[in-house]
Design a protein around this motif. Structure first.
Motif, PDB file in Angstrom:
ATOM      1  N   ARG A 159       0.830  -1.204   0.000  1.00 23.21           N
ATOM      2  CA  ARG A 159       0.000   0.000   0.000  1.00 23.21           C
ATOM      3  C   ARG A 159       0.863   1.251   0.000  1.00 23.21           C
ATOM      4  N   GLY A 160       1.570   1.440  -1.082  1.00 20.53           N
ATOM      5  CA  GLY A 160       2.417   2.614  -1.209  1.00 20.53           C
ATOM      6  C   GLY A 160       1.636   3.809  -1.741  1.00 20.53           C
ATOM      7  N   HIS A 161       2.232   4.993  -1.629  1.00 16.90           N
ATOM      8  CA  HIS A 161       1.617   6.206  -2.182  1.00 16.90           C
ATOM      9  C   HIS A 161       2.717   7.183  -2.583  1.00 16.90           C
ATOM     10  N   ASN A 162       2.439   8.006  -3.546  1.00 17.03           N
ATOM     11  CA  ASN A 162       3.418   8.969  -4.048  1.00 17.03           C
ATOM     12  C   ASN A 162       3.683  10.065  -3.018  1.00 17.03           C
ATOM     13  N   ILE A 163       4.925  10.551  -3.010  1.00 11.24           N
ATOM     14  CA  ILE A 163       5.317  11.573  -2.036  1.00 11.24           C
ATOM     15  C   ILE A 163       6.070  12.700  -2.732  1.00 11.24           C
ATOM     16  N   LEU A 164       5.735  13.925  -2.359  1.00  7.18           N
ATOM     17  CA  LEU A 164       6.497  15.098  -2.795  1.00  7.18           C
ATOM     18  C   LEU A 164       7.293  15.619  -1.607  1.00  7.18           C
ATOM     19  N   TYR A 165       8.611  15.604  -1.725  1.00  9.60           N
ATOM     20  CA  TYR A 165       9.490  16.157  -0.695  1.00  9.60           C
ATOM     21  C   TYR A 165       9.965  17.537  -1.148  1.00  9.60           C
ATOM     22  N   ILE A 166       9.576  18.564  -0.386  1.00 13.85           N
ATOM     23  CA  ILE A 166      10.008  19.930  -0.690  1.00 13.85           C
ATOM     24  C   ILE A 166      11.272  20.242   0.114  1.00 13.85           C
ATOM     25  N   ASN A 167      12.277  20.746  -0.577  1.00 13.94           N
ATOM     26  CA  ASN A 167      13.573  21.062   0.023  1.00 13.94           C
ATOM     27  C   ASN A 167      13.447  22.299   0.915  1.00 13.94           C
ATOM     28  N   ASN A 168      13.904  22.177   2.166  1.00 14.00           N
ATOM     29  CA  ASN A 168      13.858  23.291   3.102  1.00 14.00           C
ATOM     30  C   ASN A 168      14.980  24.302   2.874  1.00 14.00           C
ATOM     31  N   GLY A 169      15.866  23.991   1.943  1.00 18.88           N
ATOM     32  CA  GLY A 169      16.966  24.901   1.644  1.00 18.88           C
ATOM     33  C   GLY A 169      18.262  24.515   2.308  1.00 18.88           C
ATOM     34  N   ASP A 170      18.231  23.446   3.115  1.00 15.35           N
ATOM     35  CA  ASP A 170      19.435  23.007   3.823  1.00 15.35           C
ATOM     36  C   ASP A 170      19.657  21.508   3.677  1.00 15.35           C
ATOM     37  N   ALA A 171      19.185  20.949   2.570  1.00 18.26           N
ATOM     38  CA  ALA A 171      19.306  19.519   2.294  1.00 18.26           C
ATOM     39  C   ALA A 171      18.469  18.671   3.250  1.00 18.26           C
TER      40      ALA A 171
END
Length: 256
Positions: A159-171
């Motif tokens: 049961r996977g799902h897509n993920i968007l990881y937004i960069n906080n600017g510090d890796a």
């Protein structure tokens, strides 16, 4: 009479010796060219294999035996994971992100000189439970920092799902999937970001594979019925609202 015979013998012997000398010279030349060619080929090699112990990149995508999820009931079981390359910390060096089908994903920070540091936990990009497929790097919100979009499969016990990881600017990254409207739980393989409407921001095309019977692949894919988990999707970036809007109902289930 004897002088003539000796002369004839000398004439017969000379061409033979000359032929032998020519053959020997030709063989020597061939050996020299072969050796020189090998040396040139080695000196002109475009790629050199580097060992994990030297680079620090020790990622392995292992598929353990699972009676509930395998090649028998999932046709794309051996499609593999994904890899994305981009500069997540802004130091000018390309970093590496690998997705594992069933284990934790891995993010490697490029330290230069072909050395990498694994920073997955610190960065917060290990991924979710389930079956993970492709990975894409792009500056989704146009803030100058590279973000990561991870595709996944939701099928049977996975049961996977897509993920968007937004960069906080510090890796380091924040799971912003819901905030940007880019969530999907289905048969995703890979996402591509591009500006399809030419308004200056990145939109997203999501590739989802076709529908097969969940207990085997003996039936043909559904090619006319729209399936909520299958069929490709196009998402339009609404810009300042930092949200994406689905612009497609989903193509027929047989995406590829």
């Amino acid at each position: 009479m004897r002088a003539r015979i000796r002369a004839d013998r000398i004439k017969a012997i000379l061409p033979s010796r000359r032929a032998n000398r020519s053959a020997a010279a030709a063989m020597t030349l061939i050996v020299w060219l072969t050796a020189t060619g090998c040396e040139l080929a080695e000196s002109r090699a475009l790629f050199e294999p580097l060992q994990p112990e030297a680079t620090g990149v020790t990622f392995v995508n292992e598929l353990p035996e699972d009676p509930e999820f395998n090649i028998i009931n999932y046709l794309n079981y051996y499609n593999g994971g994904g890899v994305a390359v981009g500069d997540v910390d802004g130091d000018g060096l390309p970093d590496l992100y690998f997705t594992s089908n069933v284990e934790s994903n891995r993010l490697y920070l490029n330290k230069g000189d072909y050395r990498f540091e694994e920073i997955t936990e610190r960065a917060g990009v290990a991924g979710s439970d389930g079956w993970t497929t492709g990975a894409t790097m792009a500056d989704v919100n146009a803030d100058g920092h590279i973000d990561i979009y991870v595709s996944a499969i939701s099928l049977l016990s996975m049961r996977g799902h897509n993920i968007l990881y937004i960069n906080n600017g510090d890796a380091t990254f924040a799971d912003s999937t819901d905030a940007y409207g880019l969530g999907h739980a289905g048969y995703s393989t890979q996402a591509a970001f591009f500006d399809y409407d030419l308004d200056g921001d990145l939109d997203m095309y999501l590739l989802n594979h076709s529908t097969h019977a969940e207990r085997g692949n003996v039936f043909s894919p559904q090619r006319e019925v729209h399936h909520p988990r299958a069929g490709d999707r196009l998402f339009r970036n609404d810009g300042e609202k930092r949200a994406f809007t689905g612009r497609s109902r989903g193509t027929a289930s047989a995406s590829w």
